[in-house]
Structure formats: C-alpha cells, structure tokens
Design a protein around this motif. Structure first.
Motif, PDB file in Angstrom:
ATOM      1  N   ASN A  92       0.814  -1.219   0.000  1.00 37.30           N
ATOM      2  CA  ASN A  92       0.000   0.000   0.000  1.00 37.30           C
ATOM      3  C   ASN A  92       0.844   1.263   0.000  1.00 37.30           C
ATOM      4  O   ASN A  92       1.891   1.319   0.657  1.00 37.30           O
ATOM      5  N   ALA A  93       0.339   2.276  -0.703  1.00 33.03           N
ATOM      6  CA  ALA A  93       0.884   3.631  -0.588  1.00 33.03           C
ATOM      7  C   ALA A  93      -0.079   4.509   0.190  1.00 33.03           C
ATOM      8  O   ALA A  93       0.298   5.577   0.682  1.00 33.03           O
ATOM      9  N   LEU A  94      -1.312   4.048   0.311  1.00 31.59           N
ATOM     10  CA  LEU A  94      -2.394   4.839   0.907  1.00 31.59           C
ATOM     11  C   LEU A  94      -3.340   3.884   1.630  1.00 31.59           C
ATOM     12  O   LEU A  94      -3.581   2.776   1.163  1.00 31.59           O
ATOM     13  N   TYR A  95      -3.884   4.334   2.772  1.00 31.50           N
ATOM     14  CA  TYR A  95      -4.807   3.479   3.524  1.00 31.50           C
ATOM     15  C   TYR A  95      -5.935   4.315   4.108  1.00 31.50           C
ATOM     16  O   TYR A  95      -5.704   5.396   4.657  1.00 31.50           O
ATOM     17  N   HIS A  96      -7.161   3.811   3.960  1.00 33.46           N
ATOM     18  CA  HIS A  96      -8.348   4.424   4.560  1.00 33.46           C
ATOM     19  C   HIS A  96      -8.793   3.538   5.726  1.00 33.46           C
ATOM     20  O   HIS A  96      -9.358   2.462   5.506  1.00 33.46           O
ATOM     21  N   PRO A  97      -8.598   3.957   6.972  1.00 38.02           N
ATOM     22  CA  PRO A  97      -8.990   3.113   8.108  1.00 38.02           C
ATOM     23  C   PRO A  97     -10.501   2.927   8.230  1.00 38.02           C
ATOM     24  O   PRO A  97     -10.968   1.898   8.722  1.00 38.02           O
TER      25      PRO A  97
END
Length: 450
Positions: free
Chosen positions: A102-107
């Motif tokens: 991942n480069a980006l994560y939405h919790p």
C-alpha cells in the motif's frame, strides 16, 4: 486437388496461429499494464455493515469505471478487501497485511485511525480519515502522514452549533451568535466508542464560549436500547436540541424514541454517519423532517454517477445492488475515490505517470488542489466540495452541508455552513502540540518543505 486442399489448410493454419499469437500478445500487454494497488480495510458485516458496504462499493465502482476507461494516466487500479467488522484489532491486522504493497490506507474507523497513526511515518503510508478520525491530525506540522480532508469532526460540530443558532433566529454575524445560543440545552447523544467520544472536547469548549449547556449521554455499543437516556434527555434535562452521534443500527433508535416521547424530530441533528437511507427508512414516518449533516451531495443526478451506472452497471460489473447506487454512503465512497485519483494525478505531475510510492502519494495529497472548475470537469459539480491542502493544513475543505429526510429521499436543504475555522485551528494546534510533546515529535518547519 489434394495439393490445393493442403495449401488452403496451411494458409488457414498460419492465419489461425497468427491470430492466437496476436491475442496472446494483447492479453500479455493488458496484464503488464502498471497497476496502483489499494488494500482496503472495509466492513461488510456487523452492526455497521450498511455504512461500510456502501462506502466500499462506491469506491470500487469508481475505480472499475476508470479501469474500463483505460486507467489514470495509463495506470490501472488493483484492489483487495480485508474485512475489519469495524473492529480496531482487525483493522490493524488489515493495515499490516497490506503495508508492504500500500501507498495509501483508509482506516474507515476512528478507533483504527488512532491505532495506525504511529505506524504511518515508519511504514511511509498515507493515512486518510475523511470526515472521521483524530481531529487534531489536521495539523500537518505534527501529523505529516495523516489527513482529515475534506473536514474533521471538530469543524463539523462548530458548523452544527452555527446551524442551531440560525434556527434560533441568528442572522450570521459571529459577533452576536452568543445571544442566540446562551441558555440553550443541547444533548450530545453518543455511542461510547472512540468515534463517539471525539467531539466532546469541542462541544465543551463551545458551551463555555457561547453560554449554552451541553450534556453528554453515552451509549454502550451497539446502543440498541436507549430508553433510559431518552427519558433523561426529555424529562430531566429538558433538552432544546439533540445531536445524534450514533452509528450503524443505533442511528435509527433516537427517531423512534423521540416519537414515543413526543420530542420533535426537527430538533434532532444527526452526524453525517447518521444521515443515510439506512438510518431513516426503518423509522418510517417518525423520520420525516429529521436533518443531518454531510460533506457531499445527495442523490444520483450527477454526470459522474450516470457514467458509473451506464458503463459499470451497464456491463454488469457493479459491486453492489443498483438500488444502492446514489445513496449517501455509496456517494461518500465515490467522492473519496475521486479524491484518491486526484491525489494520484497531482503526484503524477511531479513524479511522472508511474506506480506511486507512499512518499509520492503523500506529496500528492499535501499539494492537492481540487478547484470548482476541476470538479465540473470530473462531472461532480454539487457532489463534492473544493479541497486544497498544504503543509500546515491537512483538512483542506471544511464545508458542512445540511440535508432533510422527506419520507422518500434525502433533500439537500441548500444550507452550507463554514466551520469556525480560526477557533478550530487554535484548538487543533493546542491539542497537536500536546501530542508532539508526549511523543517527542519535532514539528516540521513548513517554510522549508517542498
């Protein structure tokens, strides 16, 4: 004759073989197209499934649309889901599962957001908590890897208090807002989890500043039984207004309890996680006139949504029932996916059209500037708000919309409130400075940041 047949057969075989080679080459080329991977922690099960499934599918439907249109500057989307059931421990497991890709994560959870905040700088993964999470993470000097774009819970609550003042006769001049708030009793009915607790400090601070009384009424999750709290709110506290800060299946309960105790539903104002179709339909007539906040538009009368319907669902490649396309949570996921894409496009301008690293994605987010003109180009005019981030400001928007349930659908009331930005920023900086001191973090000097 035999020679002629052999010649025809040979020609046919060569043409067929050439076709197979071309087809194989095309398939290989398609497989070799660069892909930006997104590992998501979503929840399609449990008491909060309606929100999680709608949000997830809105995001994935948008990515499917772009893939069918050739990707983002030639970069295709690839994604995978990990079920969190809105559980913090499982959310961290999902984060860890994908952190190497991942480069980006939405919790997609305030509790999970709090848990992964310390991990992000080490793992170099951009964390986006759009309209949820830790409000003081809007200070990019202290939280370089965390963004609350387009608005935070604290900003939302200052807009709510301004809206309540307006219903009490306030004309919009901040110099005399106290006159319309002083003496009011506001009940903050919240589910007692990190998400529900996040707004207590800002409400307490505003009550002191503007002279109203706020009382917090906690509810143990999943908060299906609220009879005792509502008796207290109506009979003892005698609230003038109620803020509905429930979540999932509990969002509907206040509407039913208010009807039972003859408390006017027009005096209940919902958080944007209690403003979906799933929150009002089970309440029937008791929900008519109920209002909630939002940070994006409602319905499906937007060009970008019609593109999804025609292209994705027209090809049978949708990720949820067509009946949920254009609903509040689905729209929220779509708007978030558009923001993701604009982050990528911003980063591509600096780093080239390539698969982005976490550091490059973070740069794109910090330099994000989605203008009204760009929103119109996307086909999302009226669906999403302008957003502009900077090194200091990781909130980047802040507008709060208001909507009303008419018994059939949500109607945008046309009221748009700006938060008390300067005052919220003071609280954000005070809180983030305490965090920095506790964690021994040296704030970034934004004058030296590219």
């Amino acid at each position: 004759m035999n020679m002629r047949r052999k010649l025809i057969f040979t020609i046919f075989a060569l043409v067929f073989a050439a076709g197979l080679v071309m087809a194989a080459g095309q398939a290989l080329a398609a497989e070799e197209k660069p892909t930006q991977f997104f590992g998501f922690g979503f929840y399609r099960t449990g008491p909060y499934a309606a929100g999680g499934s709608g949000y997830a599918s809105g995001m994935e439907d948008f990515m499917q649309l772009r893939n069918m249109q050739g990707g983002v500057n030639g970069i295709m989307y690839a994604w995978e889901e990990c079920e969190t059931a809105y559980n913090t421990a499982r959310g961290v497991e999902c984060y860890n599962r994908y952190k190497d890709r991942n480069a980006l994560y939405h919790p997609l959870s305030t509790g999970i957001t709090y848990a992964v905040i310390p991990k992000a700088p080490k793992d170099k993964i951009l964390i986006i908590s759009s309209g949820y999470g830790r409000a003081d993470a809007s200070d990019g000097r202290i939280f370089p890897w965390i963004f609350t774009t387009p608005t935070s819970y604290w900003s939302q609550n200052t807009a709510k208090i301004k809206w309540i003042a307006k219903q009490e006769g306030w004309g919009g001049d901040m110099a005399d807002i106290e006159k319309y708030l002083k003496g009011l009793k506001i009940a903050n009915l919240y589910i007692d989890i990190p998400y529900g607790q996040e707004t207590k400090p800002i409400l307490d601070a505003m009550s002191k500043k503007f002279g109203f009384t706020v009382r917090h009424f906690p509810l143990a999750a999943p908060a299906i039984d609220q009879k005792a709290q509502w008796l207290d709110i109506v009979r003892r506290f005698k609230a003038d207004w109620v803020i509905n800060r429930n979540w999932g299946v509990s969002c509907t309960v206040p509407l039913k309890e208010a009807a039972r105790l003859n408390f006017p539903r027009e005096k209940i104002l919902g958080v944007w996680w209690c403003g979906s179709e799933d929150d009002v339909l089970p309440a029937g007539k008791a929900a008519i006139g109920y209002r909630a906040t939002n940070f994006h538009g409602v319905g499906k009368d937007f060009p970008i949504i019609q593109d999804v319907i025609d292209t994705v669902y027209g090809a049978g490649k949708g990720n949820i029932s067509m009946t949920r396309v254009g609903t509040v949570f689905w729209n929220r996921g779509l708007v978030t996916a558009i923001m993701n894409e604009e982050i990528m496009r911003t980063a591509h301008k600096k780093f080239g059209n390539k698969v982005l690293t976490g550091e490059e994605m973070r740069w794109g987010m910090e330099h994000l500037n989605i203008t009204e003109e760009r929103i119109k180009e996307i086909g999302a005019e009226g669906l999403m708000q302008p957003m502009k981030n900077s090194c200091e400001d990781h909130e980047g928007g802040g507008l709060v919309f208001f909507q009303s349930w008419n018994g059939d659908k949500w109607i945008n009331t046309g009221e748009v409130m700006t938060p008390m930005k300067e005052w919220v920023r003071e609280m954000v900086e005070e809180s983030s400075a305490k965090y920095a001191k506790e964690k021994n973090i040296t704030p970034r000097d934004c004058s030296k940041v590219d």
